[in-house]
Scaffold this active site. Structure first.
Site, PDB file in Angstrom:
ATOM      1  N   GLU A   1      27.906  14.523 -24.722  1.00 39.84           N
ATOM      2  CA  GLU A   1      28.473  13.580 -23.754  1.00 39.84           C
ATOM      3  C   GLU A   1      29.303  12.473 -24.397  1.00 39.84           C
ATOM      4  O   GLU A   1      28.972  11.296 -24.316  1.00 39.84           O
ATOM      5  CB  GLU A   1      27.352  12.953 -22.928  1.00 39.84           C
TER       6      GLU A   1
ATOM      7  N   ASP B   1      27.598  10.226 -13.346  1.00 39.08           N
ATOM      8  CA  ASP B   1      26.594  10.792 -14.254  1.00 39.08           C
ATOM      9  C   ASP B   1      25.353  11.025 -13.398  1.00 39.08           C
ATOM     10  O   ASP B   1      24.659  10.075 -13.039  1.00 39.08           O
ATOM     11  CB  ASP B   1      26.316   9.810 -15.401  1.00 39.08           C
TER      12      ASP B   1
ATOM     13  N   ARG C   1      33.584   9.464 -19.450  1.00 34.32           N
ATOM     14  CA  ARG C   1      32.558  10.242 -20.155  1.00 34.32           C
ATOM     15  C   ARG C   1      32.555  11.638 -19.537  1.00 34.32           C
ATOM     16  O   ARG C   1      32.741  11.765 -18.319  1.00 34.32           O
ATOM     17  CB  ARG C   1      31.169   9.592 -20.023  1.00 34.32           C
TER      18      ARG C   1
ATOM     19  N   GLU D   1      30.108  15.206 -19.766  1.00 27.81           N
ATOM     20  CA  GLU D   1      28.810  15.628 -20.306  1.00 27.81           C
ATOM     21  C   GLU D   1      28.437  17.014 -19.800  1.00 27.81           C
ATOM     22  O   GLU D   1      28.457  17.274 -18.594  1.00 27.81           O
ATOM     23  CB  GLU D   1      27.730  14.622 -19.867  1.00 27.81           C
TER      24      GLU D   1
ATOM     25  N   ASP E   1      21.707  17.192 -16.447  1.00 33.07           N
ATOM     26  CA  ASP E   1      22.348  15.912 -16.780  1.00 33.07           C
ATOM     27  C   ASP E   1      23.847  16.155 -16.972  1.00 33.07           C
ATOM     28  O   ASP E   1      24.255  16.652 -18.028  1.00 33.07           O
ATOM     29  CB  ASP E   1      21.685  15.386 -18.065  1.00 33.07           C
TER      30      ASP E   1
ATOM     31  N   HIS F   1      21.488  14.216 -26.418  1.00 39.33           N
ATOM     32  CA  HIS F   1      20.023  14.158 -26.565  1.00 39.33           C
ATOM     33  C   HIS F   1      19.433  15.489 -26.139  1.00 39.33           C
ATOM     34  O   HIS F   1      20.090  16.269 -25.437  1.00 39.33           O
ATOM     35  CB  HIS F   1      19.459  13.012 -25.700  1.00 39.33           C
TER      36      HIS F   1
ATOM     37  N   TYR G   1      35.223   3.930 -23.512  1.00 35.45           N
ATOM     38  CA  TYR G   1      35.092   2.878 -22.502  1.00 35.45           C
ATOM     39  C   TYR G   1      35.894   1.672 -22.993  1.00 35.45           C
ATOM     40  O   TYR G   1      35.549   1.079 -24.015  1.00 35.45           O
ATOM     41  CB  TYR G   1      33.613   2.492 -22.323  1.00 35.45           C
TER      42      TYR G   1
ATOM     43  N   ASP H   1       0.811  -1.219   0.000  1.00 29.48           N
ATOM     44  CA  ASP H   1       0.000   0.000   0.000  1.00 29.48           C
ATOM     45  C   ASP H   1       0.848   1.274   0.000  1.00 29.48           C
ATOM     46  O   ASP H   1       0.367   2.345   0.377  1.00 29.48           O
ATOM     47  CB  ASP H   1      -0.968  -0.002   1.200  1.00 29.48           C
TER      48      ASP H   1
ATOM     49  N   HIS I   1      15.758  12.562 -21.260  1.00 30.27           N
ATOM     50  CA  HIS I   1      15.881  12.335 -22.706  1.00 30.27           C
ATOM     51  C   HIS I   1      14.634  12.970 -23.291  1.00 30.27           C
ATOM     52  O   HIS I   1      13.589  12.335 -23.417  1.00 30.27           O
ATOM     53  CB  HIS I   1      15.966  10.842 -23.025  1.00 30.27           C
TER      54      HIS I   1
ATOM     55  N   HIS J   1      27.709   4.925 -27.846  1.00 36.18           N
ATOM     56  CA  HIS J   1      26.443   5.673 -27.762  1.00 36.18           C
ATOM     57  C   HIS J   1      26.570   6.968 -28.556  1.00 36.18           C
ATOM     58  O   HIS J   1      27.670   7.349 -28.966  1.00 36.18           O
ATOM     59  CB  HIS J   1      26.064   5.947 -26.301  1.00 36.18           C
TER      60      HIS J   1
ATOM     61  N   HIS K   1      25.012   2.216 -18.063  1.00 40.09           N
ATOM     62  CA  HIS K   1      23.929   2.533 -17.127  1.00 40.09           C
ATOM     63  C   HIS K   1      24.140   1.832 -15.787  1.00 40.09           C
ATOM     64  O   HIS K   1      23.241   1.205 -15.241  1.00 40.09           O
ATOM     65  CB  HIS K   1      22.566   2.159 -17.721  1.00 40.09           C
TER      66      HIS K   1
HETATM   67  N1  GLY Z   1      22.128  10.223 -17.683  1.00 38.06           N
HETATM   68  C1  GLY Z   1      21.559   9.748 -18.852  1.00 38.06           C
HETATM   69  C2  GLY Z   1      22.253  10.255 -20.014  1.00 38.06           C
HETATM   70  O1  GLY Z   1      23.307  10.852 -19.892  1.00 38.06           O
HETATM   71  O2  GLY Z   1      21.774  10.165 -21.102  1.00 38.06           O
HETATM   72 MN    MN Z   2      24.048  11.795 -18.201  1.00 39.07          MN
HETATM   73 MN    MN Z   3      22.740  12.592 -21.055  1.00 36.26          MN
END
Ligand code: GLY
Ligand code: MN
Ligand code: MN
Length: 447
Positions: A393, A269, A415, A417, A280, A363, A397, A48, A370, A359, A252
């Site tokens: 970003e 991140d 990374r 970003e 982000d 975005h 890797y 609940d 996103h 990747h 992720h």
């Molecule tokens: N944190 C998700 C991305 O960088 O797209």
């Molecule tokens: Mn990110």
């Molecule tokens: Mn991002």
């Protein structure tokens, strides 16, 4: 600004802006039509107890109305009122347990609706509003329960055909219109996004200063999220990623459970959601405050890719120019280090970078991390326009299992970003204040 001119006490967007967004959407709708926008369902987490409620951001965008069990209806040119809300009635008992409910009468005044009704009356009222309209706009196929309710209302109209009732003949996906509106941010949206970015900047700086060998990934997460919460953010815009060493190679990684080791990098991140808008940021830095030679070599390629990509991310440039720039810089850098071998152009054509950079460069960013908005129009990459917000970003890797590369490179994941606003004359980096030059990072961590 009078408090009652604004939406609620803390919203940074005025009521009149929400009203003009609804007008803009209605101006794009077909003449004899109706749009129906539902709140998000509540989600059970355990028996609940629910997950923290997250409103359908399209309802947030059009009305700022935060409650579940609400439905916004737009009927352009309706003489008795174009904007109608269905919401929960006031209920002293439920409000004692679950919190404030606006109630229809108060919602009209506070949010600038033309009319409002209890949600319990929607099955009686909405079919009558749908009846006789040529088109019905809603978020087709996004929420199976709501799709079914829409069809129930339409079928109810159909069942009255014998009495002359006319069901709509066309069902149009509302998201297409919403996405285009949301892609270009207004001045007030950009103000909120600046604030979201600032809170996230402070959080990343806090984590950088706190980091040392022997602490755990979840402790850095706690530092970051403490700053979010202390600054009045809603919380993280997405589950924070804190990956030490080879965990930084898992795109992720959200377990955040391992100890941070001397000699490793850590990739964070994380970004807060502030007044419903996401930020982000990713930074990667040495756990002990000093980059090794191999870490520095990889880091410098990623940083160069980011900087060059930011430079080309300008109004008038196609979206894919950003990605192409990161790919070129990363491919060149990997060739220089001997991690890729061959002619640069051939390697780019063969997408050789994908083994290390799997990747895209970023975005759209906004109410969703996103965010919505098409990246291509009629098969062509979209051209950047002022008011768009995009993340950039790039990353490299090197899997700990990659036997093709010298062992000294394995397990390095980097990374970086930033969040970029396209302006008329260039761009603004909302997140530039988190150090990303190696010497700046080392200086901050030495303090
Ligand atoms: N944190 C998700 C991305 O960088 O797209
Ligand atoms: Mn990110
Ligand atoms: Mn991002």
């Amino acid at each position: 600004m009078e408090a009652d001119e604004k939406l609620g006490l803390i919203s940074m967007i005025e009521k009149k802006e929400y009203m003009s967004r609804r007008q803009e959407l209605m101006s794009m709708m077909h003449k004899n039509s109706i749009a129906v926008i539902s709140s998000a369902p509540e989600k059970v987490r355990s028996r609940d107890t629910n997950y923290p409620y997250k409103q359908n951001v399209n309802l947030t965008y059009l009305a700022g109305f935060p409650e579940p069990e609400s439905v916004l209806v737009l009927i352009p040119d309706r003489e008795d009122g174009q904007v109608i809300l269905f919401c929960r009635d006031k209920d002293p008992l439920r409000e004692t347990w679950d919190g404030y409910r606006e109630g229809p009468a108060s919602a009209i005044k506070k949010y600038g609706f033309d009319d409002a009704f209890p949600i319990s009356d929607i099955d009686d009222i909405l079919p009558n509003l749908i009846e006789g309209k040529d088109r019905l706009y809603y978020a087709v196929g996004k929420d199976a329960d709501f799709d079914k309710r829409i069809m129930d209302w339409v079928n109810h109209v159909k069942s009255q055909r014998g009495n002359g009732a006319l069901p709509p003949g066309e069902f149009v996906d509302l998201d297409h219109f919403m996405n285009e509106m949301r892609l270009i941010k207004t001045k007030s949206e950009l103000e909120i996004m600046k604030k979201a970015a600032k809170v996230s900047v402070d959080a990343h700086k806090r984590a950088m200063k706190f980091c040392k060998p022997g602490i755990y990934e979840y402790q850095l997460q706690a530092e970051i999220e403490h700053e979010f919460q202390m600054s009045g953010a809603n919380g993280p815009a997405y589950t924070s990623i804190v990956g030490g060493g080879a965990n930084g190679c898992i795109l992720h990684y959200i377990e955040n459970k391992d100890m941070l080791k001397n000699g490793d990098l850590v990739l964070i991140d994380a970004g807060c959601e502030y007044e419903d808008y996401a930020s982000d940021i990713t930074r990667t830095f040495p756990v002990n405050g000093k980059f090794s030679d191999e870490q520095a070599a990889i880091y410098d390629i990623v940083l160069k890719a980011l900087k060059e990509a930011i430079d080309v991310t300008q109004a008038g440039t196609p979206y894919n120019k950003t990605n192409e720039t990161t790919i070129r810089v990363i491919t060149e850098g990997l060739v220089e280090l001997g991690l890729l071998k061959g002619d640069i152009n051939d390697l780019i054509k063969a997408e050789a970078h994908r083994e290390f950079y799997m990747h895209g460069a970023g975005h759209w960013l906004g109410l969703d991390v996103h965010d919505v908005g098409d990246y291509k129009i009629d098969g062509e990459w979209r051209i950047y326009e002022p008011g768009m917000v995009v993340t950039i970003e790039p990353g490299i890797y090197i899997s700990p299992k990659n036997k093709k590369v010298d062992i000294k490179w394995r397990g390095i994941g980097v990374r970086i970003e930033d969040d970029i606003v396209i302006t008329k004359t260039g761009n603004i980096n909302l997140t530039s204040k988190v150090p990303k030059e190696r010497n700046e990072i080392e200086k901050m961590m030495a303090k």
